[in-house]
Design an enzyme around this catalytic site. Sequence first.
Site, PDB file in Angstrom:
ATOM      1  N   SER A 138       0.791  -1.232   0.000  1.00  0.00           N
ATOM      2  CA  SER A 138       0.000   0.000   0.000  1.00  0.00           C
ATOM      3  C   SER A 138       0.825   1.284   0.000  1.00  0.00           C
ATOM      4  CB  SER A 138      -0.944   0.003   1.201  1.00  0.00           C
ATOM      5  OG  SER A 138      -1.970  -0.917   0.981  1.00  0.00           O
ATOM      6  N   LYS A 169       0.537   3.320  -3.007  1.00  0.00           N
ATOM      7  CA  LYS A 169      -0.636   4.185  -3.223  1.00  0.00           C
ATOM      8  C   LYS A 169      -0.261   5.661  -3.174  1.00  0.00           C
ATOM      9  CE  LYS A 169      -3.737   0.699  -1.243  1.00  0.00           C
ATOM     10  NZ  LYS A 169      -4.412   0.229  -0.025  1.00  0.00           N
ATOM     11  N   TYR A 212      -2.599  -2.386 -10.682  1.00  0.00           N
ATOM     12  CA  TYR A 212      -2.634  -2.212  -9.217  1.00  0.00           C
ATOM     13  C   TYR A 212      -1.819  -3.310  -8.518  1.00  0.00           C
ATOM     14  CZ  TYR A 212      -4.331  -2.336  -4.431  1.00  0.00           C
ATOM     15  OH  TYR A 212      -4.379  -2.384  -3.057  1.00  0.00           O
ATOM     16  N   TYR A 215      -4.864   3.699   7.675  1.00  0.00           N
ATOM     17  CA  TYR A 215      -6.222   3.138   7.658  1.00  0.00           C
ATOM     18  C   TYR A 215      -6.968   3.450   8.943  1.00  0.00           C
ATOM     19  CZ  TYR A 215      -3.679   0.732   4.115  1.00  0.00           C
ATOM     20  OH  TYR A 215      -2.870   0.464   3.078  1.00  0.00           O
ATOM     21  N   VAL A 248       1.242  -3.878   3.700  1.00  0.00           N
ATOM     22  CA  VAL A 248       1.249  -5.209   4.324  1.00  0.00           C
ATOM     23  C   VAL A 248       2.541  -5.999   4.066  1.00  0.00           C
ATOM     24  CG1 VAL A 248      -1.257  -5.512   4.524  1.00  0.00           C
ATOM     25  CG2 VAL A 248      -0.094  -6.249   2.433  1.00  0.00           C
TER      26      VAL A 248
END
Length: 305
Positions: A61, A64, A189, A241, A259
């Site tokens: 992530s 991102k 992605y 998050y 992760v």
Amino acid sequence: MQILLSSIINHNRKYTELGEVATYIPELSKANKNHLGIYVVTLDGEEYGEGDFDVKFTMQSISKVVTLMLALLDNGPEKVFEKIDMEPTADTFNSISSLETRNPQKPLNPMINSGAIAATSLIYGESCDKKIERILKFTRKITGNKEIGINYDVFRSEKETGHRNRALAYYMRSTGVLTGDVEDILDAYFMQCSIEVTCKDIARIAAMLANNGILPWSGERIIPAQYARIVKTIMVTCGMYDESGEFAVKVGIPGKSGVGGGIMAAVPNRMGIGVFGPALNKKGNSVAGLKVLEELSRELDLSIF
Ligand code: DON
């Protein structure tokens, strides 16, 4: 600094025992859960590494942030935030529910999976190959590391098991958030998530953000200062998050986790930090990595608040 980092790594390594490596992407379960490393790039040109700072891991992530920057460069903020909101969430990073219950039905923010898949779809390039080529080129430019590439074992593992992301993407295709070939967007992605880095690489990305969009070592502007501000703000509110609030209280630095075990943290006008520890807590954030950042922030008074 070196002594401080060494002592922080040494006495926080025990916390790696409290987490588990990610297993929902099978290839990630091969990571050594006791790894812990940190790399710091200060804006006045100092660099320090301690522990397992040169072990490679996949961005997951953390990518991102890179794709949000590229989507902003390609489209401008107005078009990006027409498709993706900028609101934090108390739901998990791969949550589906808010996509259906909100009006307008756009993903909550670019740091959760739905919003990140939408951001990747906005990156120029008519196919996955074209998009990923641009994402890799951009990542190599920011990090100054020409060797950066994709871990194809992780990519294949995620592609084979990424049914939840597939569900998010097809749902967004049905509501018009995504246009075009869903599988192709998902491939891009999954590939961006599988980009392999070390603590040093993510510390360098963070240093550029900390330096308001300019590479501290060359003076080259990568993104406008306004985009760096947008990205850092979204990192504060959404980067960890449903643990972003606690991270803001305990660490107080714009951060982004993955992760794969990485956490990237940009201390405005001071330094970029890359931390790696693949043992994760229930929310998908590095257990020992969080402890390391908490202690470093306390010791050096890094909180922006
Ligand atoms: O899409 C996924 O589930 C992963 N490739 C990335 C998720 C992730 O890193 C969440 N982070 N803590």
